[in-house]
Structure formats: C-alpha cells, structure tokens
Design a protein around this motif. Structure first.
Motif, mmCIF file in Angstrom:
data_model
loop_
_atom_site.group_PDB
_atom_site.id
_atom_site.type_symbol
_atom_site.label_atom_id
_atom_site.label_comp_id
_atom_site.label_asym_id
_atom_site.label_seq_id
_atom_site.Cartn_x
_atom_site.Cartn_y
_atom_site.Cartn_z
ATOM 1 N N ALA A 185 -8.314 -5.780 10.173
ATOM 2 C CA ALA A 185 -7.218 -4.976 10.719
ATOM 3 C C ALA A 185 -5.939 -5.173 9.918
ATOM 4 N N LYS A 186 -5.636 -6.399 9.546
ATOM 5 C CA LYS A 186 -4.429 -6.672 8.764
ATOM 6 C C LYS A 186 -4.505 -6.016 7.388
ATOM 7 N N ALA A 187 -5.666 -6.088 6.749
ATOM 8 C CA ALA A 187 -5.826 -5.485 5.425
ATOM 9 C C ALA A 187 -5.688 -3.966 5.489
ATOM 10 N N LEU A 188 -6.265 -3.364 6.516
ATOM 11 C CA LEU A 188 -6.179 -1.909 6.661
ATOM 12 C C LEU A 188 -4.753 -1.468 6.985
ATOM 13 N N THR A 189 -4.039 -2.252 7.770
ATOM 14 C CA THR A 189 -2.636 -1.951 8.052
ATOM 15 C C THR A 189 -1.805 -2.030 6.776
ATOM 16 N N PHE A 190 -2.081 -3.032 5.948
ATOM 17 C CA PHE A 190 -1.387 -3.156 4.661
ATOM 18 C C PHE A 190 -1.654 -1.932 3.795
ATOM 19 N N TYR A 191 -2.894 -1.473 3.775
ATOM 20 C CA TYR A 191 -3.247 -0.270 3.015
ATOM 21 C C TYR A 191 -2.524 0.952 3.570
ATOM 22 N N LYS A 192 -2.503 1.092 4.875
ATOM 23 C CA LYS A 192 -1.811 2.216 5.510
ATOM 24 C C LYS A 192 -0.341 2.251 5.110
ATOM 25 N N GLU A 193 0.289 1.094 5.037
ATOM 26 C CA GLU A 193 1.731 1.013 4.787
ATOM 27 C C GLU A 193 2.088 1.015 3.296
ATOM 28 N N ASN A 194 1.132 0.674 2.424
ATOM 29 C CA ASN A 194 1.450 0.507 1.014
ATOM 30 C C ASN A 194 0.647 1.380 0.055
ATOM 31 N N GLY A 195 -0.409 1.986 0.538
ATOM 32 C CA GLY A 195 -1.189 2.861 -0.326
ATOM 33 C C GLY A 195 -0.474 4.178 -0.583
ATOM 34 N N ARG A 196 -0.723 4.759 -1.744
ATOM 35 C CA ARG A 196 -0.160 6.057 -2.097
ATOM 36 C C ARG A 196 -1.097 7.176 -1.635
ATOM 37 N N ASN A 197 -0.553 8.371 -1.523
ATOM 38 C CA ASN A 197 -1.351 9.511 -1.091
ATOM 39 C C ASN A 197 -2.571 9.691 -1.995
ATOM 40 N N ARG A 198 -3.739 9.772 -1.372
ATOM 41 C CA ARG A 198 -5.034 9.958 -2.049
ATOM 42 C C ARG A 198 -5.392 8.779 -2.964
ATOM 43 N N GLU A 199 -4.834 7.636 -2.685
ATOM 44 C CA GLU A 199 -5.173 6.410 -3.411
ATOM 45 C C GLU A 199 -6.084 5.568 -2.538
ATOM 46 N N ARG A 200 -7.283 5.266 -3.031
ATOM 47 C CA ARG A 200 -8.196 4.422 -2.276
ATOM 48 C C ARG A 200 -7.720 2.976 -2.313
ATOM 49 N N THR A 201 -8.316 2.140 -1.478
ATOM 50 C CA THR A 201 -7.936 0.726 -1.434
ATOM 51 C C THR A 201 -8.104 0.053 -2.786
ATOM 52 N N SER A 202 -9.112 0.449 -3.556
ATOM 53 C CA SER A 202 -9.341 -0.156 -4.874
ATOM 54 C C SER A 202 -8.181 0.131 -5.822
ATOM 55 N N GLY A 203 -7.661 1.365 -5.762
ATOM 56 C CA GLY A 203 -6.525 1.705 -6.613
ATOM 57 C C GLY A 203 -5.281 0.929 -6.223
ATOM 58 N N MET A 204 -5.049 0.797 -4.921
ATOM 59 C CA MET A 204 -3.900 0.031 -4.452
ATOM 60 C C MET A 204 -4.028 -1.439 -4.869
ATOM 61 N N LEU A 205 -5.234 -1.977 -4.776
ATOM 62 C CA LEU A 205 -5.464 -3.377 -5.123
ATOM 63 C C LEU A 205 -5.166 -3.622 -6.598
ATOM 64 N N ARG A 206 -5.584 -2.710 -7.462
ATOM 65 C CA ARG A 206 -5.304 -2.853 -8.894
ATOM 66 C C ARG A 206 -3.797 -2.713 -9.165
ATOM 67 N N ARG A 207 -3.154 -1.825 -8.431
ATOM 68 C CA ARG A 207 -1.728 -1.569 -8.661
ATOM 69 C C ARG A 207 -0.851 -2.727 -8.181
ATOM 70 N N LEU A 208 -1.143 -3.248 -6.989
ATOM 71 C CA LEU A 208 -0.289 -4.282 -6.400
ATOM 72 C C LEU A 208 -0.771 -5.702 -6.672
ATOM 73 N N GLY A 209 -2.072 -5.843 -6.983
ATOM 74 C CA GLY A 209 -2.618 -7.156 -7.241
ATOM 75 C C GLY A 209 -3.216 -7.794 -5.989
ATOM 76 N N THR A 210 -4.171 -8.695 -6.199
ATOM 77 C CA THR A 210 -4.881 -9.305 -5.081
ATOM 78 C C THR A 210 -3.977 -10.206 -4.244
#
Length: 218
Positions: A185-210
């Motif tokens: 739930a925490k990881a998905l909330t982070f994705y909801k708040e920090n992911g870009r439009n049409r960016e999957r979690t993998s793209g966000m992870l590469r952009r922001l770092g683990t």
C-alpha cells in the motif's frame, strides 16, 4: 456433459485489426468451472467459432467473432462489460502445489483490494502473487508482486515485462501477510503521488531511484 448446468459468463469485447472481435472472459484467478466451459463450448458450436485463447493475464479470449454475430454471441455467453475487471496473476499456491510455501489465492484477493483502494494511478498497475520463488504468478515481473517463502512474504515493486524489461526492487522479506500488504500500500501510494502520466512503476523507479521508494515504505 449432459448433467452439467451451463453458467453465464461476463465478457469484454475487444475489436481486432481485421474487423472481427474477441470476447475476453472475465475469470477469477484464471478458473473456468464446468458450467462455464459448457456455455463456451455450446456457444462456439452454435456460431461456428474455433479459437479460445489463454492470455497472459489468466483470462480466456474467444476469438474470430464477426461484427454481425457479436451481440448474439454475447447474449449466449451472458453479459458484457466495457472493460474486463482488474485481476491479479496468481499461482495455485500451498493449498494445491507441492512447491507452495504460502497460500496464494487469499493473498491475491487481498492484494487486489489494496491495488484498487490506493488508485487511481498515473498508469496501469499489474500485480502478481506466487506461493514460492518459482514465481508462477509472474510476481517478479509485475508492478507489485508477492512471493511466498517458508517464513513469510517478499514484496517486489517496479518490475516490468515490457520493452524495457527488468526486475524492480524487493521492499521486504519474511513479512507477515498484514506487513506485506501494508508495504504494498505504501509503495502504491508513492507511485500515485510521484509517478508521471502514463509512466509505469518501472519507469518511475528508474527515474527516482530505488532509495526513494525504499525510504517511502519504511
């Protein structure tokens, strides 16, 4: 099959490039009952359909339906929805499989509820639950994945099976069911708040770092 009672099925129409349609059978955990199979077989025989295809999302597609027969096939099967409901890829788990370390179907239901509750997201979220590290629920290549072990659950996040395929980050191991769902739930909330439009979690992870994701789930 004369003693089997036919069961209605909810389907989602998908238009193909050649002008025909597929009807996606909306299945729970990829399971077809005998009654559902009877409905499909009777419908295929009635309309001269020849192809039923398994999908990677543990659904079934009834292929090759003409536009003029579409409404009739839908009526014969049951009812239609615009889009197939969200599902979780899941293996048979400890309740059935001899390799299973954890029971997977119950976890799949609970993980799906977590995914639904924390949306909407910048883009689609695919999830998977595997009862052991063989990963038959595709957990290692999903946006959020649970993997069972002898001492609890691992939680994986930000993996991808797309063109930029790769493993994400493990957010925790040896977790109780409650702990694992909380981390998800925490990881998905982070994705909801920090992911870009049409960016999957993998793209966000590469952009922001683990480290950014690991910090968010502490």
């Amino acid at each position: 099959m004369n003693n089997i009672v036919a069961e209605k099925i909810t389907v989602a129409p998908v238009e193909r490039k050649d002008g025909t349609y597929a009807l996606r059978l909306c299945l729970k955990h990829g399971q077809l009952t005998a009654g559902m199979m009877k409905t499909v077989l009777d419908t295929m025989a009635e309309f001269g359909l020849t192809s039923l295809r398994a999908t990677t999302g543990q659904r079934m597609n009834l292929e090759g339906i003409s536009r003029e027969n579409l409404d009739g096939v839908i009526a014969a099967l049951g009812a239609s929805v615009e889009k197939a409901p969200l599902t979780t890829s899941v293996c048979s788990g400890a309740g059935i499989c001899k390799y299973g370390m954890q029971e997977s179907y119950g976890m799949a239901d609970k993980l799906l509820e977590v995914v639904k509750a924390n949306g909407p997201y910048p883009f689609k979220v695919k999830s998977g639950v595997s009862g052991c590290k063989m990963g038959c629920g595709l957990s290692f290549i999903r946006d959020i994945g649970m993997v069972g072990g002898p001492k609890g659950w691992e939680v994986h996040f930000g993996s991808s099976a797309r063109k930029d395929a790769g493993l994400g980050v493990m957010l925790g191991s040896k977790l109780t069911e409650e702990e694992a769902l909380g981390v998800a739930a925490k990881a998905l909330t982070f994705y909801k708040e920090n992911g870009r439009n049409r960016e999957r979690t993998s793209g966000m992870l590469r952009r922001l770092g683990t480290e950014a994701v690991l910090e968010a789930v502490k």
